[in-house]
Write a protein that holds these residues in place. Structure first.
Motif, short mmCIF file in Angstrom:
data_model
loop_
_atom_site.label_atom_id
_atom_site.label_comp_id
_atom_site.label_asym_id
_atom_site.label_seq_id
_atom_site.Cartn_x
_atom_site.Cartn_y
_atom_site.Cartn_z
N ASN A 82 0.82 -1.21 0.00
CA ASN A 82 0.00 0.00 0.00
C ASN A 82 0.85 1.26 0.00
OD1 ASN A 82 -1.83 -2.00 2.12
ND2 ASN A 82 -2.77 -1.22 0.26
N TRP A 83 2.15 1.11 -0.20
CA TRP A 83 3.05 2.27 -0.22
C TRP A 83 3.91 2.17 -1.47
CZ3 TRP A 83 3.15 6.67 2.43
CH2 TRP A 83 4.28 7.48 2.35
N LEU A 84 3.59 3.02 -2.46
CA LEU A 84 4.22 2.93 -3.76
C LEU A 84 5.33 3.96 -3.97
CD1 LEU A 84 1.01 2.35 -5.93
CD2 LEU A 84 2.51 0.66 -4.84
N ARG A 85 5.57 4.80 -2.99
CA ARG A 85 6.61 5.81 -3.15
C ARG A 85 8.00 5.21 -2.90
NH1 ARG A 85 3.91 10.85 0.26
NH2 ARG A 85 1.92 10.90 -0.88
N ALA A 86 9.02 5.95 -3.35
CA ALA A 86 10.39 5.47 -3.18
C ALA A 86 10.87 5.61 -1.74
CB ALA A 86 11.33 6.24 -4.11
N GLN A 87 10.27 6.51 -0.97
CA GLN A 87 10.68 6.70 0.41
C GLN A 87 10.24 5.52 1.28
OE1 GLN A 87 8.96 8.84 -1.37
NE2 GLN A 87 10.19 10.70 -1.60
#
Length: 382
Positions: free
Chosen positions: A342-347
């Motif tokens: 559920n977390w698609l960002r690079a961070q």
């Protein structure tokens, strides 16, 4: 001047004739040695290592192969009724199956002979000129193609055809239900990928609807079967054996310590501690939980928050052999390679972190410790 030049008599230097005689003798000696070397070399020359001899033998073998292929095609050719009657009058009648078998044997013999010719050309490269080598290789390639052509003529391949479906395809509803049972779904946070009913569970390898209890499965009691933990509250669970698949759902305030598993599906956990070693781990709808794991692939989390991860910390008698048998005896850093679907960002995902070194639990053993019999009831354990 001309008369004086013509009448001039040239005088040779002293010893000139002796020098010429010595040169002539040395030349004769070298020619004699060369003749002797040729005679000695002729004793070791193979008379077959000759281009003319090679081509005579090659052409004879090539003709035999071509005759054999032609005969095979004639043998396998379907006989007319007149030819069958003539064959019956002359002797035993050969069936079509026997004729095809004889033709197949001829094709194998022809293929073997072409292979022998190919090896002959390779050996002849030691004495054949380059042009003759190319001619030999081209002739061998042509023979290989001729054998393949005769084989396809005698035994043609059937053309590909789609087969008609004998049974109707399964409906999409049943296919999707099967897919959900196999891999689950991530469509809804509140959805349970695998629900459990007390009546449907195997009590020998499952715990359900318990509160405030210490639950233990000893080595040999599971035996690689699938284990289910469901609707448990404030319980401490030890599974001291190898498991097939582990499914845990709706656990609250529990501590779960498991030996090696093939895969684990964890759902609806709240304020729990779970330690396991396995090939795959999938966590769905969990919050404020600590995981002590040893994995062969990165843990996967979905719809979860407040999760922390640390290295596997369970020990009991026989766990080393169980881990080795499951291919989990070597520690890796995959426990920290968590994937948040559920977390698609690079961070870094805010939903999980690593347990700080100073807060990690020590090695955990079941009641009875790791040296004596498990289940002895030592109150210092757990």
């Amino acid at each position: 001047r001309r008369s004086l030049f013509c009448s001039f008599k040239m005088e040779t230097a002293p010893g000139f004739e002796d020098h010429v005689a010595r040169l002539q003798a040395h030349h004769n000696e070298r020619m004699e040695e060369r003749k002797e070397r040729k005679q000695r070399a002729a004793q070791f020359i193979d008379p077959t290592e000759n281009a003319n001899v090679f081509w005579q033998e090659f052409k004879a073998s090539k003709g035999e192969v071509m005759d054999m292929l032609e005969e095979a095609e004639q043998v396998a050719k379907p006989k007319s009724s007149d030819e069958v009657e003539e064959g019956a009058e002359g002797g035993a009648k050969e069936s079509q199956e026997e004729a095809r078998a004889r033709a197949a044997a001829m094709l194998r013999e022809a293929s073997d002979r072409v292979g022998a010719l190919q090896a002959k050309v390779a050996r002849a490269s030691l004495f054949l000129p380059g042009y003759d080598q190319r001619l030999g290789n081209d002739a061998v390639m042509m023979l290989h193609q001729q054998v393949a052509k005769s084989r396809s003529c005698i035994f043609p391949r059937q053309a590909f055809r789609f087969k008609t479906r004998k049974s109707p395809p399964a409906d999409i509803t049943s296919l999707m239900a099967q897919l959900r049972r196999d891999v689950g779904t991530t469509s809804q946070e509140s959805h349970l990928q695998g629900d459990t009913l007390s009546d449907a569970l195997d009590a020998a390898v499952s715990f359900a609807d318990k509160q405030g209890e210490v639950l233990v499965k000893l080595p040999g009691e599971v035996g690689g079967k699938d284990v289910v933990l469901s609707r448990l509250k404030n319980c401490t669970i030890f599974i001291c054996d190898s498991c097939g698949a582990l499914r845990a759902d709706r656990l609250e305030g529990c501590k779960v310590y498991v030996g090696p598993v093939r895969s684990a599906l964890i759902e609806k956990l709240d304020a729990c501690v779970l330690a396991l070693a396995g090939q795959q781990l999938r966590v769905h709808s969990a919050k404020d939980c600590d995981f002590y794991v040893r994995m062969r692939s990165g843990p996967i989390i979905e719809h979860s928050s407040g999760l922390r991860f640390a290295p596997y910390n369970v020990e009991y008698q026989g766990i080393e052999s169980q881990l080795k048998q499951g291919g989990l005896d070597q520690e890796t850093d995959m426990w920290s390679k968590v994937e948040d679907f559920n977390w698609l960002r690079a961070q870094q995902s805010p939903n999980w972190s690593l347990v700080p070194q100073g807060e990690r639990a020590e090695r955990v053993s079941p009641p009875g410790g790791d040296s004596g019999e498990i289940g002895a009831g030592d109150e210092n354990e757990i």
